[in-house]
Design an enzyme around this catalytic site. Structure first.
Site, mmCIF file in Angstrom:
data_model
loop_
_atom_site.group_PDB
_atom_site.id
_atom_site.type_symbol
_atom_site.label_atom_id
_atom_site.label_comp_id
_atom_site.label_asym_id
_atom_site.label_seq_id
_atom_site.Cartn_x
_atom_site.Cartn_y
_atom_site.Cartn_z
ATOM 1 N N ARG A 1 -5.005 6.936 0.375
ATOM 2 C CA ARG A 1 -4.123 5.806 0.189
ATOM 3 C C ARG A 1 -4.578 4.930 -0.963
ATOM 4 O O ARG A 1 -5.758 4.954 -1.373
ATOM 5 C CB ARG A 1 -4.069 4.997 1.469
ATOM 6 C CG ARG A 1 -5.391 4.451 2.012
ATOM 7 C CD ARG A 1 -5.724 3.015 1.614
ATOM 8 N NE ARG A 1 -4.703 2.099 2.002
ATOM 9 C CZ ARG A 1 -4.562 1.567 3.234
ATOM 10 N NH1 ARG A 1 -5.445 1.880 4.162
ATOM 11 N NH2 ARG A 1 -3.612 0.716 3.496
ATOM 12 N N ASN B 1 0.295 -2.520 5.711
ATOM 13 C CA ASN B 1 1.013 -3.741 6.063
ATOM 14 C C ASN B 1 2.464 -3.443 6.431
ATOM 15 O O ASN B 1 3.137 -2.643 5.766
ATOM 16 C CB ASN B 1 0.980 -4.739 4.898
ATOM 17 C CG ASN B 1 -0.293 -5.553 4.884
ATOM 18 O OD1 ASN B 1 -0.960 -5.708 5.909
ATOM 19 N ND2 ASN B 1 -0.639 -6.092 3.736
ATOM 20 N N CYS C 1 0.842 -1.195 0.000
ATOM 21 C CA CYS C 1 0.000 0.000 0.000
ATOM 22 C C CYS C 1 0.874 1.240 0.000
ATOM 23 O O CYS C 1 2.048 1.188 0.364
ATOM 24 C CB CYS C 1 -0.908 0.022 1.236
ATOM 25 S SG CYS C 1 -1.966 -1.428 1.413
#
Length: 325
Positions: A16, A79, A2
């Site tokens: 995002r 993550n 991400c």
């Protein structure tokens, strides 16, 4: 995988890319002020700031991926596999499960300084949401209307809070290494390069954009961090809201995953499931999905902010095309 971005152009916009091989039923979820927030290791919160963001709702609980509150504070979890280390719950005060981090912050804070104050008393614990939902390894970026942002990482030596002057976060490595890696690219420029190598030789560029030669173009976390910073810092649009929102999605597009370019095997590919843009001044959550490039918006102020029930909006995933003839 991400990428998260904080972009200021008179006003502040945060959002995002969520990159994954599949969707988990994400929705846009408005949490009104009187929705009861029940935490695993803290007291229930019956009244709090209203929140809007993307979440998977499980057992009536919104698990937010990124969200903002009505005061203009935004947070996103990315993550952080292999580096996120959470504590074991001990019954001490200040313990919050990793999946509660975003609502814990957004329900209480009106600016980044209040966030910093809460973090001084916070311990992130590894309590799973459910027996079949293991803890996700995450780190977070938090920002407010001023454009100030921080990165929060729970690692082997405890909770670490870093100023984030870049306003960008990807996955690995830990944030200090992401930031220090920018030093290798200080010579990049949006302008045409000057001949410093051999001034006596009449050299010229073969194309526009050669000032950015050396900008990494691969899809790794480190390269996406550098590329997002370069594109964001060199963005040039005027002030209208629509232009800034459009530019924000162009920034995210520069680090997006087209399906097929990251092969995970067994017919699975990493792709950008959705992209978001939060207008912190106006409380509007904009998004696109991989399947639908049209920008869709949810305005939290149009909901009953004193309600006790979540307002849920399925993501628009069917491509919409505007025909002019």
């Amino acid at each position: 995988m991400c990428t998260a971005v904080v972009y200021r152009n008179g006003k502040t916009y945060c959002g995002r890319n969520l990159d994954n091989s599949c969707s988990y039923g994400e929705e846009i979820v408005v949490m009104p002020r009187n929705f009861p927030l029940r935490f695993r290791h803290a007291d229930e919160m019956k009244h709090h700031h209203a929140i809007v963001g993307t979440a998977s709702v499980m057992k009536g609980v919104p698990l937010y991926y990124d969200a903002m509150n009505e005061e203009g504070v935004w947070a996103a979890g990315l993550n952080f596999v292999g580096n996120a280390i959470y504590s074991k719950a001990s019954g001490a005060s200040g313990e919050v499960a990793h999946f509660e981090f975003i609502p814990w912050i957004l329900s209480q804070c009106s600016d980044i300084e209040q966030v910093r104050g809460l973090l001084k008393k916070l311990t992130i614990v590894d309590t799973p949401f459910d027996t079949d939902v293991p803890p996700a390894q995450l780190h977070w970026i938090v920002a407010d209307r001023s454009g100030a942002s921080i990165t929060v990482e729970s690692v082997v030596d405890g909770l670490r809070v870093y100023d984030n002057p870049a306003g960008v976060l990807t996955n690995n490595p830990p944030f200090p290494m992401q930031l220090s890696g920018l030093g290798r690219y200080m010579a990049l420029s949006s302008k045409e390069p000057e001949n410093l190598m051999a001034p006596r030789i009449p050299l010229s560029s073969s194309s526009y954009g050669t000032g950015a030669i050396g900008l990494p173009g691969d899809l790794s976390s480190e390269s996406r961090f550098v590329r997002a910073v370069f594109v964001k810092e060199n963005s040039a649009v005027t002030d209208p809201e629509e232009e800034s929102i459009g530019q924000f999605f162009h920034i995210l597009d520069s680090v997006a995953f087209p399906q097929g370019c990251c092969d995970l095997g067994n017919g699975l590919y990493e792709k950008t499931i959705y992209s978001s843009c939060c207008s912190l001044e106006n409380g509007i959550y904009y998004y696109t999905t991989y399947e639908n490039r049209q920008i869709t918006a949810v305005d939290m102020s149009r909901e009953d902010m004193e309600n006790t029930q979540l307002a849920r909006f399925a993501m628009e995933r069917k491509q919409r095309i505007f025909f002019r003839n």
